[in-house]
Design an enzyme around this catalytic site. Structure first.
Site, PDB file in Angstrom:
ATOM      1  CG  HIS A   1      -2.026  -1.029   1.141  1.00 58.15           C
ATOM      2  ND1 HIS A   1      -3.216  -0.822   0.472  1.00 58.15           N
ATOM      3  CD2 HIS A   1      -2.092  -2.283   1.643  1.00 58.15           C
ATOM      4  CE1 HIS A   1      -3.985  -1.910   0.576  1.00 58.15           C
ATOM      5  NE2 HIS A   1      -3.314  -2.818   1.285  1.00 58.15           N
TER       6      HIS A   1
ATOM      7  CG  ASP B   1      -3.320  -3.657   4.892  1.00 58.50           C
ATOM      8  OD1 ASP B   1      -2.414  -2.847   5.178  1.00 58.50           O
ATOM      9  OD2 ASP B   1      -4.269  -3.373   4.148  1.00 58.50           O
ATOM     10  CD  GLU B   2      -5.643  -5.857   1.282  1.00 59.90           C
ATOM     11  OE1 GLU B   2      -6.720  -6.390   0.993  1.00 59.90           O
ATOM     12  OE2 GLU B   2      -5.453  -4.635   1.189  1.00 59.90           O
ATOM     13  CB  SER B   3       2.814  -6.877   2.088  1.00 61.73           C
ATOM     14  OG  SER B   3       2.679  -5.664   2.768  1.00 61.73           O
TER      15      SER B   3
END
Ligand code: TNX
Length: 537
Positions: free
Chosen positions: A277, A340-342
């Site tokens: 992100h 998150d969401e790496s």
């Protein structure tokens, strides 16, 4: 014409009442029968004992507070300001004894052992006085929110010459179930002005929310001025989802938000999301980028394509500056690193990164919070995991002795659509109508032991919302339910009962000009404010 006559009548009656009161001082005004237990309070207090009479709030009422205890006078003034805007009554605070004062609201610093929780308070409402006891100004602040809800919107003009707002009498003893009761706003996908944020904070504080988490950076935008890295906002702050203008908070803006929240005993948690992100940061300073591509400004809604380069010392020097500058402006104990969401960071690099950034956060005096993925790294038990998606990660956090913030997307995501017809929001996790948002127990969610639960937070992601009206549509009324889930004990929570109390929030929401979603599950109370709008139309 009608208003002029009403005003004249009011003026004359006020003078008459004043004279009458001077003559018949201390005479009690007969009050209508009330039932404190039936007032629509949200969140529901721990214990309410009605005594069926009322306190006559009127122009002869004054507020007094403990003066030596820090913050109490400000709490008194806050109450006076809010009542002034609600019922247009000027209530003096700590003014020298005036002979016009007939009844008092006393906000008292008490060392009672019943008030050990810093947010606990007791309200004793009698015919002649209201006494609010709290150990701390924070507790007093929570208590005045209850009092604000107890004051009727409309005066009773038949009891005496003057207008009277009867406050139902009895005793309330109250304290929160969880010490962390939060909402998050994503200002990265779409930027929201300081004024919008203040309005949201003020509404949250009415429902005793005490944590406001700001998601300050993402692929589509960087929203906080960092003096040592100016391009973050110059370049990274220039875009948002859908190609609109973006924006950012100067450090002065951020401090203003912090001060505004502090006045409401609300902790600000800044989040800089990393190592994923991070597209907006990497466009500003390409050396940060670790996904092997040339970063370009991004205005779409995809997630998971960006990453910092986790093996460069300069990346950690950069993060150190960012965490230091933001931490210096943040009085609260937390710094949120996202995590998150790496999806394009290798697992071993992700672990290496989180381990290093946790140390940076600690060096700057803060406790690290991360989305649930951070528990796969070697994190310290003092760090906190925010459970949004993975039960497995939440369990890992518990094994590491960490505290967990309960924010499951399926239950607590404010950006989920209410139903298939909702014009705003997403539905990747669920559709969340107002009842689904309320009918679950954070205490029992996923079997996390109570001692590991720090509290509850409802995040509002902003891919599909770009202005305050849209923000309010998704946040309200669901946020009001999350306030009850995090403040009130399970025994005091019941959907049927909550439904009617929620319906009674309409006059407040209308008066605050909140564009809430008028869920058909709720029989919304008509308010004088909505009538006014209808008449004007
Ligand atoms: C998942 S929740 C995300 C966000 C999105 C959100 C949309 C989380 C930690 N990551 O990046 O905005 O879904 O609902």
């Amino acid at each position: 014409m009608k208003t002029i006559v009403t005003r004249m009548l009011f003026f004359t009656s006020a003078i008459l009442a004043f004279i009458a009161c001077q003559e018949e001082k201390k005479q009690r005004i007969p009050m209508p029968e009330t039932n404190l237990a039936n007032v629509s309070l949200i969140p529901k207090p721990v214990r309410t004992i009605p005594t069926n009479s009322a306190f006559a709030l009127d122009q002869f009422t004054a507020i007094y507070t403990s003066k030596s205890a820090s913050g109490f006078e400000e709490v008194g003034k806050f109450l006076a300001d809010k009542l002034k805007s609600k019922i247009n009554l000027d209530i003096p605070v700590n003014t020298e004894t005036q002979n016009t004062v007939e009844r008092v609201i006393y906000i008292n610093q008490s060392d009672s052992l019943d008030l050990t929780d810093p947010e606990a308070y007791q309200l004793y409402i009698n015919q002649d006085s209201i006494i609010l006891n709290a150990n701390t100004a924070e507790g007093a602040f929570r208590g005045i929110q209850t009092l604000r809800q107890l004051v009727p919107e409309v005066s009773n003009d038949t009891l005496a010459e003057q207008k009277i707002w009867p406050v139902p009498s009895g005793k309330i003893t109250d304290n929160p179930a969880f010490s962390y009761r939060g909402s998050m706003l994503d200002v990265a996908r779409h930027f929201f002005s300081v004024a919008d944020v203040k309005k949201y904070i003020d509404l949250l504080s009415y429902y005793k929310i005490n944590v406001f988490h700001l998601h300050l950076s993402d692929d589509q935008g960087w929203r906080i001025e960092i003096k040592s890295w100016p391009k973050l906002t110059e370049v990274g702050g220039s875009t948002e989802v859908g190609g609109e203008a973006g924006g950012f908070y100067t450090q002065e803006d951020f401090k203003e938000i912090v001060r505004y929240a502090e006045k409401r005993y609300m902790t600000i948690i800044p989040e800089v999301d990393m190592p994923g992100h991070t597209n907006a940061a990497s466009v500003s300073y390409p050396f940060l980028n670790g996904n092997g591509k040339t970063p370009k400004l991004y205005e779409g809604m995809r997630v998971g394509f960006s990453t910092f380069d986790t093996r460069k010392d300069t990346v950690y020097a950069f993060i150190d500056d960012v965490v230091r500058e933001i931490s210096n402006m943040t009085p609260g104990p937390y710094f949120h690193i996202g995590g998150d969401e790496s999806h394009v960071t290798k697992k071993k690099d992700y672990i290496y990164f989180v381990n290093k950034v946790e140390k940076i956060v600690q060096k700057h005096g803060k406790r690290m919070i991360g989305w649930d993925e951070v528990a796969i790294a070697d994190v310290d038990s003092t760090s906190i995991s925010q459970w949004w998606a993975s039960e497995e990660n939440a369990k890992k956090a518990v094994e590491k002795g960490m505290q967990v913030i309960i924010s499951p997307a399926k239950k607590a995501y404010l950006d989920m659509q209410y139903d298939t017809l909702s014009p705003l929001g997403l539905h990747w996790a669920a559709y969340i109508p107002v009842d689904t948002a309320y009918v679950w127990s954070p205490e029992e969610y996923g079997g996390i032991p109570m001692e590991n639960i720090l509290g509850v937070e409802a995040p509002l992601w902003s891919e599909t919302i770009s202005n305050i009206d849209e923000l309010e549509y998704l946040a309200f009324p669901r946020m009001i339910g999350y306030s009850e889930l995090s403040w009130s004990i399970p025994e005091n929570r019941d959907w049927e009962d909550y439904k009617t109390r929620l319906a009674d929030q309409a006059p407040f929401l209308d008066r605050m000009n909140v564009k809430y979603y008028p869920s058909p599950l709720i029989d919304w109370k008509k308010s004088k404010y909505s009538y006014e709008t209808i008449e004007k139309d």
